[in-house]
Motif scaffolding. Structure first.
Motif, PDB file in Angstrom:
ATOM      1  N   ASN A 137       0.804  -1.219   0.000  1.00 12.69           N
ATOM      2  CA  ASN A 137       0.000   0.000   0.000  1.00 12.69           C
ATOM      3  C   ASN A 137       0.839   1.272   0.000  1.00 12.69           C
ATOM      4  O   ASN A 137       0.295   2.374   0.042  1.00 12.69           O
ATOM      5  N   LEU A 138       2.167   1.110  -0.034  1.00  8.99           N
ATOM      6  CA  LEU A 138       3.063   2.248   0.098  1.00  8.99           C
ATOM      7  C   LEU A 138       4.028   2.349  -1.075  1.00  8.99           C
ATOM      8  O   LEU A 138       4.126   1.435  -1.896  1.00  8.99           O
ATOM      9  N   THR A 139       4.740   3.473  -1.134  1.00 12.98           N
ATOM     10  CA  THR A 139       5.900   3.589  -2.006  1.00 12.98           C
ATOM     11  C   THR A 139       7.078   3.206  -1.127  1.00 12.98           C
ATOM     12  O   THR A 139       7.570   3.998  -0.320  1.00 12.98           O
ATOM     13  N   TYR A 140       7.535   1.980  -1.266  1.00 10.22           N
ATOM     14  CA  TYR A 140       8.426   1.398  -0.255  1.00 10.22           C
ATOM     15  C   TYR A 140       9.589   0.638  -0.885  1.00 10.22           C
ATOM     16  O   TYR A 140       9.417  -0.060  -1.887  1.00 10.22           O
ATOM     17  N   GLY A 141      10.746   0.792  -0.291  1.00  8.41           N
ATOM     18  CA  GLY A 141      11.908  -0.007  -0.666  1.00  8.41           C
ATOM     19  C   GLY A 141      12.870   0.721  -1.588  1.00  8.41           C
ATOM     20  O   GLY A 141      12.469   1.547  -2.414  1.00  8.41           O
ATOM     21  N   ALA A 142      14.148   0.402  -1.448  1.00  5.16           N
ATOM     22  CA  ALA A 142      15.188   1.088  -2.204  1.00  5.16           C
ATOM     23  C   ALA A 142      14.998   0.959  -3.704  1.00  5.16           C
ATOM     24  O   ALA A 142      15.184   1.922  -4.459  1.00  5.16           O
ATOM     25  N   GLU A 143      14.607  -0.234  -4.159  1.00  6.05           N
ATOM     26  CA  GLU A 143      14.450  -0.434  -5.600  1.00  6.05           C
ATOM     27  C   GLU A 143      13.362   0.452  -6.173  1.00  6.05           C
ATOM     28  O   GLU A 143      13.530   1.081  -7.225  1.00  6.05           O
ATOM     29  N   THR A 144      12.234   0.542  -5.465  1.00  4.09           N
ATOM     30  CA  THR A 144      11.132   1.396  -5.923  1.00  4.09           C
ATOM     31  C   THR A 144      11.552   2.854  -5.922  1.00  4.09           C
ATOM     32  O   THR A 144      11.293   3.597  -6.878  1.00  4.09           O
TER      33      THR A 144
END
Length: 339
Positions: A303-310
């Motif tokens: 549900n989020l904009t999450y993580g280094a790759e993203t």
């Protein structure tokens, strides 16, 4: 959740002794989720600092107007704004640089959040991706160019150019067409040629969610913060990962110029940027974390904009470009699209 926050707070390197008990910090923030912010951020900080947080809310225009009206005798110490609104305020002399050396959590931030305005005039605390929500049983979306494809004609909505989603979406459409010029002339002309195929140019994500629910549209660009309204609507929905990447936006913390309360404002910023507080806000699905140390479950991450790759794949419009070009964009839009 409250237990998590309180437990985390106890680990923060925040010296209550350094804060005067009679201090008041006045902040200007967006009006959404204020009950949750009070529980997860404001109340825990007040307990540590022995101070009082006065919260002022409103839309961006109202809040910026108040900061400007009180430029000579600031009544707001710290505010959160979009990057382009914050840059506009900085250009008008309403802000002062943030002493990032006083932020113990600064180095934990993703690089894009550390100095998005230049000269340390703002620090990113949350951001969001913008991509295309679509009916996976009706179409497949692999490119931003698909929004103007024959397969979606009569079943697509686009954001109006005056919205936060409008220019970034147009930029990505242009990128798919091989044109990344910030004038947005190519994508605006392309949208103008297909205007009769667009169901609506929306101004609110709630309006878009209703159109999707009523099956009047099959696809539209949308901010990740609104994704929950779409993925849980009972229809087969998907979040596109276009080959050109995803765009989005960022909100930043800023310090008003000459407010006289800089030390307390910096301590509050640092608290908000901590791993514990950013994790609590992420788990409550309020803000996507700018702190790279935050770890959440796969269910929450969805549900989020999450993580280094993203984060690394986000293609964000420069805030200076938004400020300098928006009048030209609107003029072209009215001439080519709303004709």
């Amino acid at each position: 959740m409250k237990t998590l926050v309180l437990a985390g707070v106890s680990t923060l390197a925040l010296s209550a002794a350094a804060m005067a008990a009679d201090k008041t910090l006045t902040i200007s923030v967006y009006s959404f989720s204020q009950d949750e912010f009070k529980e997860l951020v404001y109340d825990p900080f007040e307990r540590i600092c022995g101070c009082e947080i006065v919260v002022e809310t409103g839309n961006s225009i109202e809040r910026m107007a108040k900061i400007e009206a009180n430029k000579d005798a600031p009544v707001i110490d710290m505010a959160v704004l979009s990057t382009h609104d914050a840059l506009g305020a900085a250009r008008n002399g309403l802000l002062q640089p943030i002493d990032v050396s006083a932020l113990s959590n600064y180095d934990k931030l993703y690089d894009i959040a550390k100095d998005p305005l230049g000269d340390n005039m703002g620090v990113g605390y949350t951001f969001y991706a913008t991509s295309i929500a679509y009916r996976s049983d009706k179409v497949t979306v692999d490119s931003w160019a698909d929004l103007l494809s024959p397969e979606l004609a009569g079943n697509v909505a686009l954001p109006d150019v005056t919205t936060n989603q409008g220019p970034p979406a147009l930029y990505m459409i242009g990128k798919a067409m091989g044109d990344t010029d910030s004038s947005l002339t190519t994508p605006i002309e392309a949208v103008g040629e297909k205007a009769d195929d667009i169901v609506t140019f929306y101004v609110r994500s709630s309006q878009l969610a209703q159109l999707m629910q009523q099956e009047e549209i099959w696809a539209a660009p949308v901010g990740r913060f609104a994704w929950g309204r779409f993925k849980d609507n009972g229809l087969p929905m998907a979040w596109a990962e276009p080959k050109e990447g995803q765009t989005g936006g960022m909100n930043v913390m800023v310090m008003t110029a000459n407010n006289g309360n800089e030390e307390l404002a910096l301590q509050f910023m640092d608290f908000w940027l901590s791993t514990e507080i950013q994790t609590a806000l992420a788990n409550a699905l309020i803000d996507s974390p700018a702190n790279s140390e935050v770890v959440v479950s796969d269910e929450v991450a969805a549900n989020l904009t999450y993580g280094a790759e993203t984060v690394e794949q986000l293609d964000l419009l420069d805030p200076a470009t938004i400020l300098d070009k928006r009048e030209s964009w609107l003029e072209q839009w009215n001439t080519k699209v709303m004709k």
